[in-house]
Design an enzyme around this catalytic site. Structure first.
Site, short mmCIF file in Angstrom:
data_model
loop_
_atom_site.label_atom_id
_atom_site.label_comp_id
_atom_site.label_asym_id
_atom_site.label_seq_id
_atom_site.Cartn_x
_atom_site.Cartn_y
_atom_site.Cartn_z
N GLY A 305 0.85 -1.19 0.00
CA GLY A 305 0.00 0.00 0.00
C GLY A 305 0.88 1.23 0.00
N TYR A 346 1.45 7.63 15.78
CA TYR A 346 2.60 6.74 15.92
C TYR A 346 3.94 7.45 15.98
CZ TYR A 346 -0.59 4.55 12.36
OH TYR A 346 -1.63 4.15 11.59
N CYS A 373 -7.28 22.20 17.69
CA CYS A 373 -7.36 22.55 19.10
C CYS A 373 -6.90 21.38 19.95
CB CYS A 373 -8.79 22.94 19.45
SG CYS A 373 -9.31 24.32 18.43
C1 LIG Z 1 -2.56 -2.42 5.54
C2 LIG Z 1 -2.49 -3.71 4.83
C3 LIG Z 1 -1.65 -3.85 3.72
C4 LIG Z 1 -0.75 -2.76 3.22
O1 LIG Z 1 0.16 -2.32 4.17
P1 LIG Z 1 1.29 -1.27 3.76
O2 LIG Z 1 2.03 -1.05 5.01
O3 LIG Z 1 0.60 -0.04 3.29
O4 LIG Z 1 2.08 -1.91 2.67
C5 LIG Z 1 -1.67 -5.06 3.06
N1 LIG Z 1 -2.45 -6.08 3.46
C6 LIG Z 1 -3.26 -5.98 4.54
C7 LIG Z 1 -4.11 -7.13 4.92
C8 LIG Z 1 -3.31 -4.80 5.25
O5 LIG Z 1 -4.11 -4.71 6.30
#
Ligand SMILES: *Cc1c(COP(=O)(O)O)cnc(C)c1O
Length: 446
Positions: A305, A346, A373
């Site tokens: 992602g 985080y 705020c």
């Molecule tokens: C969040 C998630 C991803 C992607 O994670 P990244 O850190 O953005 O690469 C892939 N698979 C699952 C099941 C996730 O929950």
């Protein structure tokens, strides 16, 4: 592009370092900076601030890199990092699949033309609406994440239908940059544990449901992982599980989904996960483990992602106030935790940059804060900006493409920022700014 290899907390990089910016980022005269040939000052003037800029070519090139690194695997983009219809189209055109975790993400993708059979539905607590949408639209796979989901899903399918499913396993491996984004360990809300046998138990129940076609195990270790090693350990455990399923049930599972979590650098000098090394070593480990267990090699899936969209995004903010206390200089901008909650959630660190003004002032230590705020509304603590930074200046924050707007909130009714795509020296609006009319339209009672 220059690449520095410094440890994470090394001396701050030169203010002019563009190594974590999109590859197309280029300096212009007078302190200007362009991305994909479009001056960021121009975007700020045309669309206002705060604004998010996405470099379309950078996203497409990152998709292609994944397909080249994993030519025999399925690459699914994890939609939760950021999704809008244009991104759906780019991901489709680049031949990736999609990983979604709600009916909302699923329906946005399908109504934008994404083929449902290339979509996998995740979620530790899928609502009836999520499952109905998945079955109605015909998603490729549903990843079962709890024992109770097995019977619910089978009942929703009805006596005659079938659905391909995977089962989410927690392999008992700790990886990831922060506890809140570690999902591979036992004793957290995701998945079914190998250690206590709940994974094996769930697999037996899935295999007993004629409507469910189990294709293989899924695991996702966490996010912002920069080492290959935890993935290799997870591959060994997943192959061990596939071997046990064969021995116990006489079923050879044909697929293995290893999730995402591939780390990127947010500041110059930080480590990123080496994609080529990940692909090579995962492939070798998978082949070796399968040979040792006398199993055919399952078809691999990966789900990046952040690594697809994160480094392609830039957040633009206007400085509204500079406040000097005895201890700090606070630079307050017109966005903050409502468009980027990550530092507050985080403790993520960013490297903002002054844009559009040449300053001859020496660097000064400042804390960039938002306009919300809440005292914890900090975007970047202890960073260097030119000491004469002042109200009216424009700041750019690189690596803003993932988990900013997808996690944005309506806090203080500031309105969520627009998303502007840049490509070939041209900017176009993808998502407009949230207006007070949008807020009023939902506020239907009195
Ligand atoms: C969040 C998630 C991803 C992607 O994670 P990244 O850190 O953005 O690469 C892939 N698979 C699952 C099941 C996730 O929950």
């Amino acid at each position: 592009m220059t690449t520095l290899h410094l440890p994470p907390d090394a001396a701050p990089a030169a203010p002019d370092d563009l190594s974590v910016w999109p590859a197309s980022a280029a300096r212009a005269s007078g302190g200007g900076l362009s991305v994909a040939g479009v001056a960021l000052t121009e975007i700020a003037e045309r669309f206002g601030t705060p604004a998010y800029v996405l470099d379309e070519r950078e996203i497409r090139e990152r998709c292609r890199r994944y397909r080249r690194a994993f030519p025999d695997a399925d690459v699914l983009y994890a939609a939760k990092a950021f999704l809008c219809r244009a991104v759906v189209r780019w991901i489709d055109e680049e031949g990736l699949g999609l990983d979604v975790c709600s009916a909302g993400e699923l329906e946005l993708a399908v109504t934008a033309g994404f083929p449902p059979e290339r979509i996998t539905l995740h979620g530790n607590a899928k609502s009836p609406h999520d499952l109905d949408a998945a079955l109605r639209l015909g998603v490729g796979r549903v990843v079962i994440d709890s024992a109770s989901e097995i019977a619910r899903l089978a009942a929703a399918i009805g006596p005659r239908g079938t659905q391909r499913v995977m089962v989410r396993i927690t392999p008992g491996i700790a990886a990831g940059a922060h506890e809140k984004i570690r999902t591979g360990t036992d004793d957290q809300k995701f998945g079914l544990s190998l250690t206590d046998g709940s994974a094996q138990h769930a697999i037996a129940r899935i295999l007993a449901q004629p409507q469910l076609e189990l294709t293989g195990p899924h695991c996702h270790l966490g996010s912002q992982i920069t080492s290959v090693k935890p993935y290799l350990a997870a591959v060994r455990r997943m192959v061990g599980l596939i071997a046990r399923v064969r021995d116990t049930h006489g079923v050879v599972l044909p697929e293995l989904d290893m999730g995402g979590g591939h780390g990127v650098a947010y500041r110059p000098g930080e480590a990123a996960l080496d994609l080529g090394a990940l692909a090579d070593r995962m492939r070798t480990e998978l082949a070796g483990s399968c040979a040792a267990a006398r199993l055919p090699v399952p078809r691999l899936t990966v789900e990046p992602g952040r690594a697809v969209v994160g480094p392609a995004g830039v957040a633009l903010y206007r400085v509204l106030a500079v406040k000097r206390t005895d201890e700090r200089v606070f630079v307050a901008v017109d966005g903050g935790m409502s468009d980027n909650p990550r530092p507050a959630l985080y403790g993520v660190r960013y490297a903002p940059r002054l844009i559009g003004r040449r300053s001859s002032a020496p660097p000064g230590r400042v804390t960039v804060v938002g306009r919300h705020c809440e005292a914890g509304d900090v975007l970047a603590a202890d960073v260097d900006l030119p000491a004469d930074v002042r109200a009216g200046d424009l700041l750019g924050v690189p690596v803003a493409g993932a988990y900013h707007l997808s996690m944005a909130s309506g806090y203080n009714l500031v309105g969520r920022p627009p998303v502007v795509a840049v490509a070939d020296a041209h900017a176009r609006l993808l998502v407009r700014r949230e207006s007070l009319d949008d807020v009023r339209a939902r506020d239907v009672g009195l």
